[in-house]
Scaffold this motif. Structure first.
Motif, PDB file in Angstrom:
ATOM      1  N   HIS A  62      44.384-102.575 -22.699  1.00  0.00           N
ATOM      2  CA  HIS A  62      44.443-101.164 -22.322  1.00  0.00           C
ATOM      3  C   HIS A  62      43.050-100.741 -21.854  1.00  0.00           C
ATOM      4  CE1 HIS A  62      45.557 -96.951 -22.351  1.00  0.00           C
ATOM      5  NE2 HIS A  62      44.491 -96.694 -23.076  1.00  0.00           N
ATOM      6  N   VAL A  63      43.001-100.109 -20.698  1.00  0.00           N
ATOM      7  CA  VAL A  63      41.745 -99.587 -20.169  1.00  0.00           C
ATOM      8  C   VAL A  63      41.817 -98.063 -20.249  1.00  0.00           C
ATOM      9  CG1 VAL A  63      40.234 -99.390 -18.161  1.00  0.00           C
ATOM     10  CG2 VAL A  63      41.449-101.530 -18.599  1.00  0.00           C
ATOM     11  N   GLN A  64      40.805 -97.462 -20.856  1.00  0.00           N
ATOM     12  CA  GLN A  64      40.757 -96.009 -20.970  1.00  0.00           C
ATOM     13  C   GLN A  64      39.510 -95.497 -20.261  1.00  0.00           C
ATOM     14  OE1 GLN A  64      40.874 -94.521 -24.964  1.00  0.00           O
ATOM     15  NE2 GLN A  64      40.529 -92.416 -24.332  1.00  0.00           N
ATOM     16  N   ASN A  65      39.690 -94.501 -19.385  1.00  0.00           N
ATOM     17  CA  ASN A  65      38.578 -93.857 -18.688  1.00  0.00           C
ATOM     18  C   ASN A  65      38.253 -92.546 -19.388  1.00  0.00           C
ATOM     19  OD1 ASN A  65      38.394 -95.815 -16.633  1.00  0.00           O
ATOM     20  ND2 ASN A  65      40.075 -94.862 -15.527  1.00  0.00           N
ATOM     21  N   THR A  66      36.973 -92.362 -19.698  1.00  0.00           N
ATOM     22  CA  THR A  66      36.526 -91.159 -20.380  1.00  0.00           C
ATOM     23  C   THR A  66      35.374 -90.541 -19.609  1.00  0.00           C
ATOM     24  OG1 THR A  66      37.074 -92.214 -22.494  1.00  0.00           O
ATOM     25  CG2 THR A  66      35.714 -90.243 -22.593  1.00  0.00           C
ATOM     26  N   LYS A  67      35.435 -89.220 -19.422  1.00  0.00           N
ATOM     27  CA  LYS A  67      34.356 -88.493 -18.741  1.00  0.00           C
ATOM     28  C   LYS A  67      33.240 -88.211 -19.748  1.00  0.00           C
ATOM     29  CE  LYS A  67      33.530 -84.090 -16.400  1.00  0.00           C
ATOM     30  NZ  LYS A  67      34.150 -82.839 -15.966  1.00  0.00           N
ATOM     31  N   ARG A  68      31.990 -88.430 -19.317  1.00  0.00           N
ATOM     32  CA  ARG A  68      30.835 -88.152 -20.162  1.00  0.00           C
ATOM     33  C   ARG A  68      29.747 -87.529 -19.305  1.00  0.00           C
ATOM     34  NH1 ARG A  68      26.022 -88.831 -21.978  1.00  0.00           N
ATOM     35  NH2 ARG A  68      25.429 -89.479 -24.040  1.00  0.00           N
ATOM     36  N   GLU A  69      29.023 -86.549 -19.892  1.00  0.00           N
ATOM     37  CA  GLU A  69      27.903 -85.943 -19.173  1.00  0.00           C
ATOM     38  C   GLU A  69      26.789 -86.968 -19.003  1.00  0.00           C
ATOM     39  OE1 GLU A  69      28.605 -84.681 -22.385  1.00  0.00           O
ATOM     40  OE2 GLU A  69      29.263 -82.629 -22.142  1.00  0.00           O
ATOM     41  N   LEU A  70      26.038 -86.854 -17.904  1.00  0.00           N
ATOM     42  CA  LEU A  70      24.872 -87.726 -17.740  1.00  0.00           C
ATOM     43  C   LEU A  70      23.885 -87.507 -18.881  1.00  0.00           C
ATOM     44  CD1 LEU A  70      24.200 -87.567 -13.911  1.00  0.00           C
ATOM     45  CD2 LEU A  70      25.008 -89.521 -15.230  1.00  0.00           C
ATOM     46  N   ARG A  71      23.688 -86.260 -19.252  1.00  0.00           N
ATOM     47  CA  ARG A  71      22.892 -85.887 -20.424  1.00  0.00           C
ATOM     48  C   ARG A  71      23.617 -84.747 -21.121  1.00  0.00           C
ATOM     49  NH1 ARG A  71      16.899 -87.093 -21.448  1.00  0.00           N
ATOM     50  NH2 ARG A  71      16.846 -89.129 -20.518  1.00  0.00           N
ATOM     51  N   SER A  72      23.917 -84.918 -22.391  1.00  0.00           N
ATOM     52  CA  SER A  72      24.566 -83.857 -23.148  1.00  0.00           C
ATOM     53  C   SER A  72      23.540 -82.757 -23.452  1.00  0.00           C
ATOM     54  CB  SER A  72      25.146 -84.411 -24.451  1.00  0.00           C
ATOM     55  OG  SER A  72      24.094 -84.745 -25.341  1.00  0.00           O
ATOM     56  N   PRO A  73      23.999 -81.555 -23.792  1.00  0.00           N
ATOM     57  CA  PRO A  73      23.050 -80.500 -24.157  1.00  0.00           C
ATOM     58  C   PRO A  73      22.099 -80.923 -25.286  1.00  0.00           C
ATOM     59  CG  PRO A  73      25.194 -79.542 -23.777  1.00  0.00           C
ATOM     60  CD  PRO A  73      25.372 -81.042 -23.715  1.00  0.00           C
ATOM     61  N   ASP A  74      22.615 -81.658 -26.276  1.00  0.00           N
ATOM     62  CA  ASP A  74      21.742 -82.133 -27.359  1.00  0.00           C
ATOM     63  C   ASP A  74      20.675 -83.092 -26.851  1.00  0.00           C
ATOM     64  OD1 ASP A  74      22.986 -80.640 -29.274  1.00  0.00           O
ATOM     65  OD2 ASP A  74      24.197 -82.272 -30.084  1.00  0.00           O
TER      66      ASP A  74
END
Length: 142
Positions: A62-74
């Motif tokens: 199973h391949v799952q694609n997840t969106k992630r920020e380049l840099r999170s606010p933290d």
């Protein structure tokens, strides 16, 4: 209470952002959103019973694609190097985020342009007389 606006200028070709105060989460969110996101792919395997590798039975993937920020606010609040200060005087530069239209964000170093003699000379350019910048037309006179 005062109202603050956090919209970044949409017509700017270049935006340079210095590390916000650790308590300024709203600014960190705006910078994070302006930097964009990317896709992380996760691959997982599931083996059931006695797998037959040659026939590929009993194994599923199973391949799952997840969106992630380049840099999170933290990461923006606590991951950028702050400038080094001695009292109130900055003695070593900190990191900056440079957003240039059309290219990936850049993590760079703050510059001390006020210490460079040539840059100091360029910064002494006189500003435009604001009284002649905009003209208005009286609609009743037309």
């Amino acid at each position: 209470t005062g109202v603050q606006t956090y919209a970044l200028p949409i017509y700017c070709q270049t935006i340079i952002s210095f590390p916000p105060s650790p308590s300024d989460l709203q600014t960190a969110k705006v910078i994070s959103e302006a930097m964009g996101s990317f896709t992380v792919q996760s691959l997982s395997y599931n083996v059931s019973g006695m797998p037959d590798v040659a026939a590929a039975k009993g194994i599923s993937t199973h391949v799952q694609n997840t969106k992630r920020e380049l840099r999170s606010p933290d990461e923006i609040l606590f991951g950028l190097k702050q400038p080094t200060k001695r009292g109130k005087k900055v003695i070593a530069p900190g990191e900056a985020i440079i957003l240039v239209h059309g290219i990936r964000p850049i993590i760079g170093w703050q510059t001390f342009c006020f210490l460079d003699p040539k840059m100091k000379q360029w910064m002494k350019v006189k500003s435009i007389d604001q009284s002649n910048t905009f003209t208005t037309r009286n609609a009743a006179a037309s």
